[in-house]
Design an enzyme around this catalytic site. Structure first.
Site, short mmCIF file in Angstrom:
data_model
loop_
_atom_site.label_atom_id
_atom_site.label_comp_id
_atom_site.label_asym_id
_atom_site.label_seq_id
_atom_site.Cartn_x
_atom_site.Cartn_y
_atom_site.Cartn_z
CE LYS A 189 -3.81 -2.49 2.11
NZ LYS A 189 -4.54 -2.89 3.31
CD GLN B 38 -3.49 -4.50 6.46
OE1 GLN B 38 -3.32 -3.55 5.69
NE2 GLN B 38 -4.19 -5.55 6.11
CG ASP C 91 -9.83 -0.17 4.70
OD1 ASP C 91 -9.49 -0.48 3.54
OD2 ASP C 91 -9.23 -0.58 5.73
#
Ligand code: NDP
Length: 288
Positions: free
Chosen positions: A53, A97, A120
């Protein structure tokens, strides 16, 4: 022989476009979008996702910060770190995460991230907006699936779409996005009766199950579009390991009209959509 929907190639095209757009954003807003990723602990798979990422963000010209925290960080400390980032005007996207260690509530953490920086798309406010049909940040993997289906040039409208899996992060949002594209949507799950015949009715089949190569060629309608979200690590007879999807590519590929591979399918598109969401969060906040 089906056409391959290469998430890798589609990602390269979309990332090239984003790379070209960043200087214009910098000129307009005085800085580039900034993604902050928080990693708690040392889970090797999570470490590798976080690295990918960060690398992707830097490669397209954005700013990326990775914050590493030890496994034993307290929930309170993590929540206050998120608070700081929420209040930092130079931060546009915050991603924690998952999974988190058991002593930390993932729900509390997701709740804490400002919905405006929730790249997200997991914050309850973004989830509610998605289901209410309001403008919102859409979760990356489902958003990537829709881009991949659209890349075939086949219209989604009026098609029978079957999504196997009903998780909050993949199955349910992908089903809602297909509904928004005017598909007739069926969501299948572990209690679905005669999964094979449900799948055989699908013009568009999205597999998000987490069971290696479970969907076989004889469960697929000839000519269907097949999107394989699954990422499963399996051990070869010689002891080495490899990644496979939820679809048995060897038997499905001759039947499907279009199929996405694993690896090189939904995986890279998820990261590409994360980049897009970061740019969206940046523009939404700064254009207010
Ligand atoms: P979850 O475990 O949260 O959900 C799996 C779903 O599959 C559940 O709804 C479950 O049904 C259903 N299911 C399980 N067994 C069966 C069965 N035998 N028949 C039909 N349905 C079944 O998984 P996720 O949605 O988080 O992930 C799914 C897969 O996608 C995983 O392989 C994961 O690694 C991968 N993934 C890939 C991403 C990417 O970037 N490419 C991103 C996120 C996930 P029930 O609800 O009834 O239990």
């Amino acid at each position: 022989m089906s056409n391959i929907i290469s998430g890798k190639e589609l990602s390269a095209e979309l990332r090239a476009k984003m790379t070209a757009d960043i200087p214009g954003l910098e000129a307009k807003y005085g800085r580039v979008p900034h993604l902050v990723v928080i990693l708690v602990g040392e889970n090797p798979a999570s470490q590798s996702y976080v690295r990918s990422k960060g690398k992707a963000a830097v490669a397209i010209g954005m700013k990326s910060t990775t914050i590493l925290k030890p496994e034993d960080i307290s929930e309170e400390e993590l929540l206050s770190l998120i608070d700081e980032l929420n209040n930092d005007d130079t931060v546009d996207g915050i991603l924690v995460q998952l999974p988190l260690p058991k002593h930390i509530s993932e729900d509390k953490v997701i709740d804490k991230i400002s919905y405006e920086k929730d790249v997200d798309g997991f914050h309850p406010r973004n989830v509610a907006s998605l289901w209410l049909g309001e403008d919102c940040i859409v979760p990356c993997t489902p958003k990537g699936c829709i881009e991949m289906i659209k890349s075939t040039g086949v219209s989604i409208k009026g098609k029978n779409a079957v999504v196997v899996g009903r998780s909050n992060i993949v199955g349910k949002p992908v089903a809602k996005l297909l509904l928004d594209e005017n598909a007739t949507v069926t969501i299948a799950h572990s209690r679905t009766a005669d999964l094979a015949s449900v799948c055989r009715g699908a013009d568009i089949l999205v597999a998000a199950v987490g069971r290696p190569e479970m969907i076989k060629g004889d469960m697929i309608k000839p000519g269907a579009i097949v999107i394989d979200v699954g990422i499963n690590r399996v051990t070869n007879p010689d002891g080495t390991s490899k990644l496979v999807g939820d679809v048995d590519f060897a038997s499905a590929e001759p039947v499907a009209g279009w199929i996405s591979p694993v690896p090189g399918g939904v995986g890279p598109m998820t990261i590409t959509m994360l980049m897009r969401n970061t740019i969206e969060c940046f523009e939404r906040r700064l254009s207010k």
